[in-house]
Design a protein around this motif. Structure first.
Motif, PDB file in Angstrom:
ATOM      1  N   GLN A  22       0.831  -1.193   0.000  1.00  0.00           N
ATOM      2  CA  GLN A  22       0.000   0.000   0.000  1.00  0.00           C
ATOM      3  C   GLN A  22       0.870   1.250   0.000  1.00  0.00           C
ATOM      4  OE1 GLN A  22      -2.766  -0.208   3.252  1.00  0.00           O
ATOM      5  NE2 GLN A  22      -4.085  -1.670   2.204  1.00  0.00           N
ATOM      6  N   ALA A  23       0.286   2.333  -0.483  1.00  0.00           N
ATOM      7  CA  ALA A  23       1.016   3.598  -0.567  1.00  0.00           C
ATOM      8  C   ALA A  23       1.358   4.118   0.825  1.00  0.00           C
ATOM      9  CB  ALA A  23       0.181   4.627  -1.317  1.00  0.00           C
ATOM     10  N   ASP A  24       2.489   4.798   0.905  1.00  0.00           N
ATOM     11  CA  ASP A  24       2.928   5.421   2.150  1.00  0.00           C
ATOM     12  C   ASP A  24       2.948   6.933   1.931  1.00  0.00           C
ATOM     13  OD1 ASP A  24       4.782   6.649   4.083  1.00  0.00           O
ATOM     14  OD2 ASP A  24       5.131   4.588   4.739  1.00  0.00           O
ATOM     15  N   PRO A  25       2.012   7.674   2.527  1.00  0.00           N
ATOM     16  CA  PRO A  25       1.919   9.123   2.288  1.00  0.00           C
ATOM     17  C   PRO A  25       3.206   9.876   2.604  1.00  0.00           C
ATOM     18  CG  PRO A  25      -0.043   8.326   3.412  1.00  0.00           C
ATOM     19  CD  PRO A  25       0.940   7.195   3.416  1.00  0.00           C
ATOM     20  N   ALA A  26       3.923   9.459   3.651  1.00  0.00           N
ATOM     21  CA  ALA A  26       5.144  10.165   4.036  1.00  0.00           C
ATOM     22  C   ALA A  26       6.228  10.008   2.974  1.00  0.00           C
ATOM     23  CB  ALA A  26       5.645   9.643   5.379  1.00  0.00           C
ATOM     24  N   ILE A  27       6.400   8.778   2.477  1.00  0.00           N
ATOM     25  CA  ILE A  27       7.410   8.541   1.442  1.00  0.00           C
ATOM     26  C   ILE A  27       7.030   9.272   0.162  1.00  0.00           C
ATOM     27  CG2 ILE A  27       8.418   6.778  -0.062  1.00  0.00           C
ATOM     28  CD1 ILE A  27       8.393   4.861   2.263  1.00  0.00           C
ATOM     29  N   ARG A  28       5.757   9.233  -0.191  1.00  0.00           N
ATOM     30  CA  ARG A  28       5.309   9.938  -1.395  1.00  0.00           C
ATOM     31  C   ARG A  28       5.572  11.438  -1.280  1.00  0.00           C
ATOM     32  NH1 ARG A  28       0.074   7.559  -4.510  1.00  0.00           N
ATOM     33  NH2 ARG A  28       0.973   5.520  -4.955  1.00  0.00           N
ATOM     34  N   ALA A  29       5.332  11.977  -0.095  1.00  0.00           N
ATOM     35  CA  ALA A  29       5.565  13.405   0.114  1.00  0.00           C
ATOM     36  C   ALA A  29       7.047  13.737  -0.021  1.00  0.00           C
ATOM     37  CB  ALA A  29       5.046  13.819   1.488  1.00  0.00           C
ATOM     38  N   ASN A  30       7.909  12.854   0.490  1.00  0.00           N
ATOM     39  CA  ASN A  30       9.352  13.082   0.375  1.00  0.00           C
ATOM     40  C   ASN A  30       9.804  13.055  -1.086  1.00  0.00           C
ATOM     41  OD1 ASN A  30       9.687  13.318   3.136  1.00  0.00           O
ATOM     42  ND2 ASN A  30      10.180  11.148   3.432  1.00  0.00           N
ATOM     43  N   ILE A  31       9.254  12.114  -1.850  1.00  0.00           N
ATOM     44  CA  ILE A  31       9.602  12.037  -3.272  1.00  0.00           C
ATOM     45  C   ILE A  31       9.110  13.284  -3.999  1.00  0.00           C
ATOM     46  CG2 ILE A  31       9.241  10.749  -5.418  1.00  0.00           C
ATOM     47  CD1 ILE A  31       8.969   8.214  -3.717  1.00  0.00           C
ATOM     48  N   TYR A  70       9.326   4.367  -7.443  1.00  0.00           N
ATOM     49  CA  TYR A  70      10.404   4.681  -6.501  1.00  0.00           C
ATOM     50  C   TYR A  70       9.928   4.499  -5.060  1.00  0.00           C
ATOM     51  CZ  TYR A  70      14.814   6.850  -5.096  1.00  0.00           C
ATOM     52  OH  TYR A  70      16.065   7.083  -4.570  1.00  0.00           O
ATOM     53  N   GLU A  71       8.654   4.803  -4.820  1.00  0.00           N
ATOM     54  CA  GLU A  71       8.074   4.599  -3.492  1.00  0.00           C
ATOM     55  C   GLU A  71       8.132   3.124  -3.093  1.00  0.00           C
ATOM     56  OE1 GLU A  71       3.677   4.868  -1.341  1.00  0.00           O
ATOM     57  OE2 GLU A  71       3.889   4.708  -3.517  1.00  0.00           O
ATOM     58  N   VAL A  72       7.770   2.233  -4.013  1.00  0.00           N
ATOM     59  CA  VAL A  72       7.792   0.797  -3.718  1.00  0.00           C
ATOM     60  C   VAL A  72       9.197   0.356  -3.315  1.00  0.00           C
ATOM     61  CG1 VAL A  72       7.603  -1.495  -4.779  1.00  0.00           C
ATOM     62  CG2 VAL A  72       5.796   0.195  -5.136  1.00  0.00           C
ATOM     63  N   TYR A  73      10.204   0.872  -4.032  1.00  0.00           N
ATOM     64  CA  TYR A  73      11.585   0.503  -3.703  1.00  0.00           C
ATOM     65  C   TYR A  73      11.987   1.034  -2.326  1.00  0.00           C
ATOM     66  CZ  TYR A  73      16.654   0.545  -3.616  1.00  0.00           C
ATOM     67  OH  TYR A  73      17.959   0.382  -3.231  1.00  0.00           O
ATOM     68  N   LEU A  74      11.689   2.303  -2.056  1.00  0.00           N
ATOM     69  CA  LEU A  74      12.068   2.885  -0.767  1.00  0.00           C
ATOM     70  C   LEU A  74      11.314   2.225   0.384  1.00  0.00           C
ATOM     71  CD1 LEU A  74      12.199   6.697  -1.657  1.00  0.00           C
ATOM     72  CD2 LEU A  74      14.117   5.102  -1.445  1.00  0.00           C
ATOM     73  N   LEU A  75      10.091   1.807   0.119  1.00  0.00           N
ATOM     74  CA  LEU A  75       9.254   1.229   1.166  1.00  0.00           C
ATOM     75  C   LEU A  75       9.643  -0.206   1.502  1.00  0.00           C
ATOM     76  CD1 LEU A  75       6.719   1.609   2.973  1.00  0.00           C
ATOM     77  CD2 LEU A  75       5.346   0.819   1.038  1.00  0.00           C
ATOM     78  N   THR A  76      10.029  -0.980   0.482  1.00  0.00           N
ATOM     79  CA  THR A  76      10.235  -2.420   0.685  1.00  0.00           C
ATOM     80  C   THR A  76      11.668  -2.892   0.468  1.00  0.00           C
ATOM     81  OG1 THR A  76       9.770  -3.014  -1.624  1.00  0.00           O
ATOM     82  CG2 THR A  76       7.884  -2.787  -0.134  1.00  0.00           C
ATOM     83  N   GLY A  77      12.479  -2.065  -0.197  1.00  0.00           N
ATOM     84  CA  GLY A  77      13.823  -2.510  -0.532  1.00  0.00           C
ATOM     85  C   GLY A  77      13.852  -3.409  -1.752  1.00  0.00           C
ATOM     86  N   GLN A  78      12.684  -3.655  -2.356  1.00  0.00           N
ATOM     87  CA  GLN A  78      12.583  -4.440  -3.580  1.00  0.00           C
ATOM     88  C   GLN A  78      11.994  -3.570  -4.684  1.00  0.00           C
ATOM     89  OE1 GLN A  78      10.201  -7.871  -2.165  1.00  0.00           O
ATOM     90  NE2 GLN A  78      11.995  -9.131  -2.578  1.00  0.00           N
ATOM     91  N   THR A  79      12.466  -3.792  -5.896  1.00  0.00           N
ATOM     92  CA  THR A  79      11.987  -2.982  -7.005  1.00  0.00           C
ATOM     93  C   THR A  79      10.594  -3.434  -7.443  1.00  0.00           C
ATOM     94  OG1 THR A  79      12.905  -4.443  -8.706  1.00  0.00           O
ATOM     95  CG2 THR A  79      14.355  -2.727  -7.810  1.00  0.00           C
TER      96      THR A  79
END
Length: 214
Positions: A22-31, A70-79
């Motif tokens: 699922q989407a992470d609002p904080a990571i999306r905001a940082n991107i 890019y969010e998926v990668y930052l969130l999970t460490g997997q592309t």
């Protein structure tokens, strides 16, 4: 019968969907903050460093998909490419007949794209855009407003491009979309290609359907 259109929907129907996080609002905001400061092409290059396959698939001017990948990668460490290779869940349990109708002569396709775009203008596309732009909740960064044709129309109505430039850019963007769609379709297996410009193509189409249903 399923006709279209967006091949992602058909691919999901045929093969199922990967269970992405699922989407992470904080990571999306940082991107988004990073993109505001350095531009989306910079974020696209960062994505290319970790997930070159997704970066090749996603256009540098597609912020929504760049952000998600890019969010998926930052969130999970997997592309996202890795996630797509995982079990996609329930696959379609029926036989399918896949037919692609496309002129083999690309110049004909380009002529029809230009004709269709000009017909849209004659039928009030810019008036539709003016109505959409007048709605307080709409802005030019919405995914719907960044789609082919709408993005170019928004720029024109804001006075950033002339009418001729708008038409040229709109047709060019549609041709690029058609090229990407054809690239996707060529990867499909078990597909029957039919050229609508060939004599008797409707008869061939009917024969394929009859044989499939027999």
């Amino acid at each position: 019968m399923l006709a279209g259109g967006t091949m992602l929907y058909y691919n999901a129907l045929q093969h199922g969907l990967s269970k992405l996080p699922q989407a992470d609002p904080a990571i999306r905001a940082n991107i988004q903050t990073m993109a505001d400061e350095f531009g989306w092409e910079y974020v696209h290059r960062l994505l290319a460093d970790v997930d070159p396959i997704s970066a090749k698939r996603i256009h540098p001017n597609d912020p929504q998909r760049i952000n998600r990948a890019y969010e998926v990668y930052l969130l999970t460490g997997q592309t996202m490419t890795t996630w797509f290779k995982l079990d996609q869940g329930q696959k379609l349990q029926y036989d399918t007949l896949k037919i692609i109708i496309s002129p083999s002569d690309r110049s004909i396709l380009h002529e029809r794209i230009a004709l269709r775009f000009k017909m849209m203008l004659e039928q009030g596309f810019l008036d539709e855009m003016k109505t959409l732009m007048s709605h307080p909740r709409n802005h030019d960064d919405l995914p719907s407003m960044r789609s082919v044709g709408y993005r170019q129309a928004w720029e024109h109505l804001e006075g950033k491009t002339s009418l001729d430039d708008f038409i040229f850019k709109g047709i060019a963007a549609t041709r690029q979309l058609a090229k990407r769609q054809l690239t996707w379709l060529r990867k499909e297996e078990g597909v029957i290609w039919l050229d609508p410009m060939e004599p008797g193509y409707l008869k061939k189409l009917q024969q394929q359907v009859d044989e499939f249903l027999a």
